[in-house]
Design an enzyme around this catalytic site. Structure first.
Site, PDB file in Angstrom:
ATOM      1  CE  LYS A 258      28.987   9.087 -10.562  1.00 52.96           C
ATOM      2  NZ  LYS A 258      27.894   9.530  -9.702  1.00 52.96           N
TER       3      LYS A 258
ATOM      4  CD  GLN B  12      26.501  12.961  -9.032  1.00 56.30           C
ATOM      5  OE1 GLN B  12      26.461  11.891  -9.638  1.00 56.30           O
ATOM      6  NE2 GLN B  12      27.373  13.171  -8.058  1.00 56.30           N
TER       7      GLN B  12
ATOM      8  CG  ASP C 209      23.944   6.024  -7.468  1.00 55.44           C
ATOM      9  OD1 ASP C 209      25.153   5.734  -7.512  1.00 55.44           O
ATOM     10  OD2 ASP C 209      23.492   7.152  -7.717  1.00 55.44           O
TER      11      ASP C 209
HETATM   12  N1  GUN Z   1      26.945  12.299  -4.966  1.00 58.24           N
HETATM   13  C1  GUN Z   1      28.114  11.941  -4.400  1.00 58.24           C
HETATM   14  N2  GUN Z   1      28.349  10.617  -4.608  1.00 58.24           N
HETATM   15  C2  GUN Z   1      27.296  10.148  -5.310  1.00 58.24           C
HETATM   16  C3  GUN Z   1      26.970   8.870  -5.839  1.00 58.24           C
HETATM   17  O1  GUN Z   1      27.679   7.882  -5.688  1.00 58.24           O
HETATM   18  N3  GUN Z   1      25.794   8.801  -6.513  1.00 58.24           N
HETATM   19  C4  GUN Z   1      24.986   9.875  -6.680  1.00 58.24           C
HETATM   20  N4  GUN Z   1      23.851   9.693  -7.346  1.00 58.24           N
HETATM   21  N5  GUN Z   1      25.260  11.066  -6.214  1.00 58.24           N
HETATM   22  C5  GUN Z   1      26.415  11.201  -5.533  1.00 58.24           C
END
Ligand code: GUN
Length: 299
Positions: A58, A102, A125
């Site tokens: 990211k 995350q 998100d």
């Molecule tokens: N863990 C797995 N996929 C995601 C996501 O799209 N966002 C976040 N914050 N954690 C994750």
């Protein structure tokens, strides 16, 4: 008998690259005009290798489109109280347009409590109850990146949705459930008849065989076999699994929730793993960060 048409392999990398290119252009124009450009932050707790990889991707993707990115790292034994303070800090820092926490978080931390604390205007998100609620009501909201990316892939490849039967396998808060809602909305690019299947569904194969679009988000490697799929269906594979593989330098290879090699012979469209849904997820996160910066969802 006519020759059977080969399936179109959906190229998520290409679609994501085009999207990121347009984001990059827009960010460059902002910066030319004296704006700082969007700033995405990530909170990473502990040292889960998959989470490390996701956050690093990211960050790299944000930099590639000219956005600022910051990662806030905490040890696995960080307290819930400390993490809530971090969330408060990010909520109030005007320099940060959007951020993600995350997941998964360590067991002693209540994930819902943390997520509910995120300022919805910075929730790129789309995980907060406010954004999920608005999404359900069909109002402008940050859409969670994976469902948003899948909607974009279906649109890009002009896969017919309206009036079609979509079967979603998996009812997770992050993928299956929001997708089932988005696809059934009375909106352009949606309007499907949706069936949401899960671990308690009876006669699963009978249902999946009626799907015009089958979306696999169950988290089990190669669960979807060819005999579960209708001839000519479109198949979207959300799964991503590391399978031990001594022939690979990394020691593993990736596979999805679909038995690709068999299913590809039967369908009209299919996403590969890797290179299908995955790249779109990051692109949509960047898109949400741009929207957050422009205050186009919350003004
Ligand atoms: N863990 C797995 N996929 C995601 C996501 O799209 N966002 C976040 N914050 N954690 C994750």
């Amino acid at each position: 008998m006519g020759k059977k048409k080969q399936a179109v392999i959906i190229d998520g990398r290409q679609v994501a690259a085009e999207l990121k290119e347009s984001i990059k252009k827009e960010v460059a124009e902002m910066i030319d005009k004296g704006d700082n450009g969007p700033h995405l932050a990530a909170v990473l707790v502990g040292d889960d290798p998959a989470s490390e990889t996701y956050v690093a991707s990211k960050e790299k993707a944000a930099h590639a489109v000219g956005m600022m990115s910051s990662t806030y790292r905490y040890p696995a034994d960080v307290s819930e109280k400390e993490l809530l303070e971090v969330v408060d800090y990010l909520n109030n820092d005007d320099e940060i347009d959007g951020y993600i926490v995350q997941l998964p978080l360590p067991g002693h931390i209540d994930e819902n409590k943390i997520i509910h604390h995120i300022n919805p205007a910075k929730d790129v998100d789309g995980f907060t109850p406010e954004n999920v609620g608005k999404m359900v009501l069909g109002q402008p909201a940050f859409l969670s990146a994976t469902p948003y990316g899948i909607m974009e892939l279906l649109k890009y490849y002009k896969i017919p949705i309206a009036g079609k039967h979509v079967v979603v396998l998996g009812r997770s808060n992050i993928v299956g459930r929001p997708l089932s809602i988005l696809l059934s909305q009375k909106k352009e690019g949606a309007n499907a008849t949706v069936t949401l299947c899960h671990s308690a569904t009876e006669n699963l194969g009978e249902i999946t065989r009626t799907a015009d679009i089958l979306i696999a988000a169950i988290g089990q490697p190669q669960f979807v076999k060819a005999d579960m799929v209708k001839e000519g269906a479109a198949v979207i594979d959300v799964g991503i699994h590391r399978i031990k593989d001594a022939t690979k330098k990394s020691g593993y290879h990736l596979t999805g929730d679909v038995d690709f090699d068999e299913v590809v012979k039967k369908v009209s469209f299919i996403t590969p793993v890797p290179g299908g849904v995955g790249p779109m997820t990051i692109a949509m996160l960047l898109k949400n960060t741009l929207l957050a910066h422009k205050k186009e969802i919350y003004s």
